[in-house]
Design a protein around this motif. Structure first.
Motif, PDB file in Angstrom:
ATOM      1  N   TRP A  45       0.916  -1.297  -0.062  1.00  0.00           N
ATOM      2  CA  TRP A  45      -0.304  -0.005   0.153  1.00  0.00           C
ATOM      3  C   TRP A  45       1.008   1.027  -0.090  1.00  0.00           C
ATOM      4  O   TRP A  45       0.397   2.853  -0.833  1.00  0.00           O
ATOM      5  CB  TRP A  45      -0.807   0.107   1.169  1.00  0.00           C
ATOM      6  CG  TRP A  45      -2.192  -0.924   0.796  1.00  0.00           C
ATOM      7  CD1 TRP A  45      -1.979  -2.142   1.332  1.00  0.00           C
ATOM      8  CD2 TRP A  45      -3.018  -0.797  -0.199  1.00  0.00           C
ATOM      9  NE1 TRP A  45      -3.125  -2.795   1.253  1.00  0.00           N
ATOM     10  CE2 TRP A  45      -4.132  -2.015  -0.124  1.00  0.00           C
ATOM     11  CE3 TRP A  45      -3.651   0.396  -0.634  1.00  0.00           C
ATOM     12  CZ2 TRP A  45      -4.668  -2.101  -0.119  1.00  0.00           C
ATOM     13  CZ3 TRP A  45      -5.381   0.201  -0.951  1.00  0.00           C
ATOM     14  CH2 TRP A  45      -5.560  -1.174  -1.233  1.00  0.00           C
ATOM     15  N   GLY A  46       2.426   0.939   0.639  1.00  0.00           N
ATOM     16  CA  GLY A  46       2.552   2.355   0.387  1.00  0.00           C
ATOM     17  C   GLY A  46       3.779   2.509  -0.634  1.00  0.00           C
ATOM     18  O   GLY A  46       3.487   3.820  -1.863  1.00  0.00           O
ATOM     19  N   GLU A  47       3.917   1.353  -2.271  1.00  0.00           N
ATOM     20  CA  GLU A  47       4.266   1.495  -2.793  1.00  0.00           C
ATOM     21  C   GLU A  47       2.652   2.271  -4.739  1.00  0.00           C
ATOM     22  O   GLU A  47       3.106   3.100  -4.820  1.00  0.00           O
ATOM     23  CB  GLU A  47       4.157   0.124  -3.315  1.00  0.00           C
ATOM     24  CG  GLU A  47       6.114  -0.004  -2.900  1.00  0.00           C
ATOM     25  CD  GLU A  47       6.898   0.089  -3.476  1.00  0.00           C
ATOM     26  OE1 GLU A  47       6.709   0.630  -4.627  1.00  0.00           O
ATOM     27  OE2 GLU A  47       7.809   0.457  -2.862  1.00  0.00           O
ATOM     28  N   ILE A  48       1.341   1.729  -3.560  1.00  0.00           N
ATOM     29  CA  ILE A  48       0.315   2.063  -3.874  1.00  0.00           C
ATOM     30  C   ILE A  48       0.217   3.654  -4.066  1.00  0.00           C
ATOM     31  O   ILE A  48      -0.205   4.040  -5.132  1.00  0.00           O
ATOM     32  CB  ILE A  48      -0.688   2.105  -3.838  1.00  0.00           C
ATOM     33  CG1 ILE A  48      -1.173  -0.284  -4.572  1.00  0.00           C
ATOM     34  CG2 ILE A  48      -2.049   2.028  -4.703  1.00  0.00           C
ATOM     35  CD1 ILE A  48      -1.711  -1.020  -3.867  1.00  0.00           C
ATOM     36  N   PHE A  49       0.255   4.214  -2.743  1.00  0.00           N
ATOM     37  CA  PHE A  49       0.472   5.278  -2.303  1.00  0.00           C
ATOM     38  C   PHE A  49       1.371   6.632  -2.895  1.00  0.00           C
ATOM     39  O   PHE A  49       1.047   7.401  -3.198  1.00  0.00           O
ATOM     40  CB  PHE A  49       0.133   5.670  -1.041  1.00  0.00           C
ATOM     41  CG  PHE A  49      -1.150   5.358  -0.373  1.00  0.00           C
ATOM     42  CD1 PHE A  49      -2.061   5.330  -1.031  1.00  0.00           C
ATOM     43  CD2 PHE A  49      -1.371   4.347   1.156  1.00  0.00           C
ATOM     44  CE1 PHE A  49      -3.814   4.655  -0.057  1.00  0.00           C
ATOM     45  CE2 PHE A  49      -2.204   3.900   1.602  1.00  0.00           C
ATOM     46  CZ  PHE A  49      -3.352   4.195   0.744  1.00  0.00           C
TER      47      PHE A  49
END
Length: 447
Positions: free
Chosen positions: A73-77
């Motif tokens: 999710w860090g990569e997505i954000f």
């Protein structure tokens, strides 16, 4: 998803499963450990998804940075944040370009208007608002034909493809003449260029009035001169002692006086055609009798040259228009064919109709014209060969008169010619001007 990110994601899932297996092995409940670990991971993902949806809902109303997180999710954000920054920079560049365009168009003296496929206003510059009386933002989104109430403009808006610009009176200022040109682009959108041509219009009126007044004032002295020349000529004919030199000089003066009278008559006719607005004439003009009269006059003009004149025209052929104007236009074309065709040459006059309208062709096998001159033939006083025009007594206004007569009858003229092969002039009339219901499919003969 890139291969490195896919590998990282698979490794992440394997790690979660490994943790679940280890926890289950420690409590001697392997499946329970897997279930609790997987459920915890799903709850965490659901929480991150909820954060993403909440951010999307808030970002629709104001600009916000995406939330921070770790893992996938860090990569997505972080990816969303990079896209957001890139979009913001592109948006700023586009805003700067639009601002420069608006500043440059605002400095123009010509009006520019953008309208959609329905003719509704989207944008206009300062000059367009001043020339047409448009108000921002009240008129934005309004149909342009509701704001510029002019039948000529409304017709032009409906069908402007391939048409020449039109001239109308300014709806916001008296005594101001506007020229409007429309370019269609995209899915039927319209770009309008509005130009103030009041100065040119006034100069054109002054020129027309000057030519008309001068021509009118010259008629009386020329009539007096021609009368005295005729009297003197009759006196010389009765006096056998008159020197031949005087007779030759008098003959040349009479010839030039007649030529000036023809020039003045053509100038007056052309001035009238230009100065008056064409009316929706309801007079039905029978073409066969009109053309027969012109053919008989052409035979008299031919005289000893014995030109062969052929007429093809249906008995019921007719158009709606002004008989005198049409006779002037058709006779100019037929007489020109006689003048520029050698003795014994052929002149073919033909009328036919097709689904596009009615057509009158005047074709000869005379000296012909170099195609380089054809675009300028209908200009006043334009001469292909000055010596040839003087020899035939032409005024240089005949084809200009033809063009204006056809314009007043919603028609046009097409010209094709080659040196030594003759010329062909075709007058085209729209179906709205044709009264006969009989349509004849006819192929234009080749020169």
């Amino acid at each position: 998803m890139t291969s490195s990110l896919r590998s990282w994601f698979i490794g992440r899932m394997v790690s979660v499963l490994a943790i679940g297996l280890l926890a289950g092995w420690l409590v001697d409940q392997i499946f329970l450990g897997l279930f609790i670990t997987t459920l915890s991971y799903l709850v965490w993902n659901h929480h991150q998804l909820h954060r993403l949806l909440r951010w999307l809902d808030e970002a629709a109303h104001k600009e916000l940075d995406p939330p921070e997180s770790k893992g996938i999710w860090g990569e997505i954000f972080d990816g969303i944040y990079r896209i957001q920054r890139r979009h913001s920079r592109s948006k700023q560049r586009l805003a700067n370009v639009i601002e420069r365009i608006q500043e440059s168009t605002a400095a123009l003296n010509d009006g520019i208007i953008m309208a959609d496929q329905n003719g509704c206003l989207e944008w206009w510059n300062r000059a367009a608002g001043e020339l047409l009386g448009l108000q921002m933002p009240d008129d934005q989104g309004q149909p342009l034909t509701n704001l510029v109430r002019n039948p000529k403009f409304a017709s032009y808006m409906e069908n402007s493809r391939g048409k020449e610009p039109i001239k109308i009176d300014s709806p916001a200022h008296e005594n101001r003449q506007l020229q409007i040109a429309i370019t269609v682009y995209g899915q039927g959108n319209r770009l309008l260029l509005v130009r103030d041509v009041s100065r040119l219009h006034q100069l054109e009126i002054m020129r027309t009035d000057f030519v008309a007044n001068v021509s009118h004032e010259l008629r009386t002295p020329l009539t007096v001169i021609s009368g005295y020349l005729e009297t003197m000529s009759d006196g010389m004919e009765m006096n056998p002692d008159t020197p031949p030199m005087f007779k030759r000089a008098l003959s040349q003066m009479q010839e030039q006086a007649s030529r000036m009278q023809r020039l003045i008559e053509d100038l007056l006719l052309l001035s009238r055609l230009e100065a008056t607005e064409p009316e929706r004439i309801s007079q039905t003009v029978k073409l066969k009798p009109l053309l027969l009269g012109i053919i008989n006059d052409a035979k008299a003009l031919s005289g000893e040259n014995q030109h062969q004149l052929q007429l093809e025209c249906a008995e019921d052929a007719s158009v709606t228009g002004d008989a005198m104007e049409l006779r002037s236009a058709f006779s100019n074309l037929v007489y020109n064919a006689i003048r520029y065709t050698p003795s014994g040459g052929k002149v073919h006059v033909k009328w036919w109709q097709d689904p596009e309208g009615g057509h009158l062709m005047i074709q000869d096998n005379g000296v012909g014209i170099d195609p380089v001159h054809i675009p300028r033939l209908t200009e006043r006083f334009y001469r292909v060969d000055k010596s040839r025009s003087h020899a035939t007594g032409g005024t240089g206004l005949g084809l200009a008169i033809v063009k204006h007569v056809l314009l007043r009858h919603e028609g046009r003229i097409s010209i094709s010619s080659h040196p030594g092969k003759g010329s062909r002039f075709i007058c085209h009339f729209p179906l709205s001007r044709i009264n006969s219901t009989k349509v004849i499919q006819a192929k234009e003969p080749d020169i």
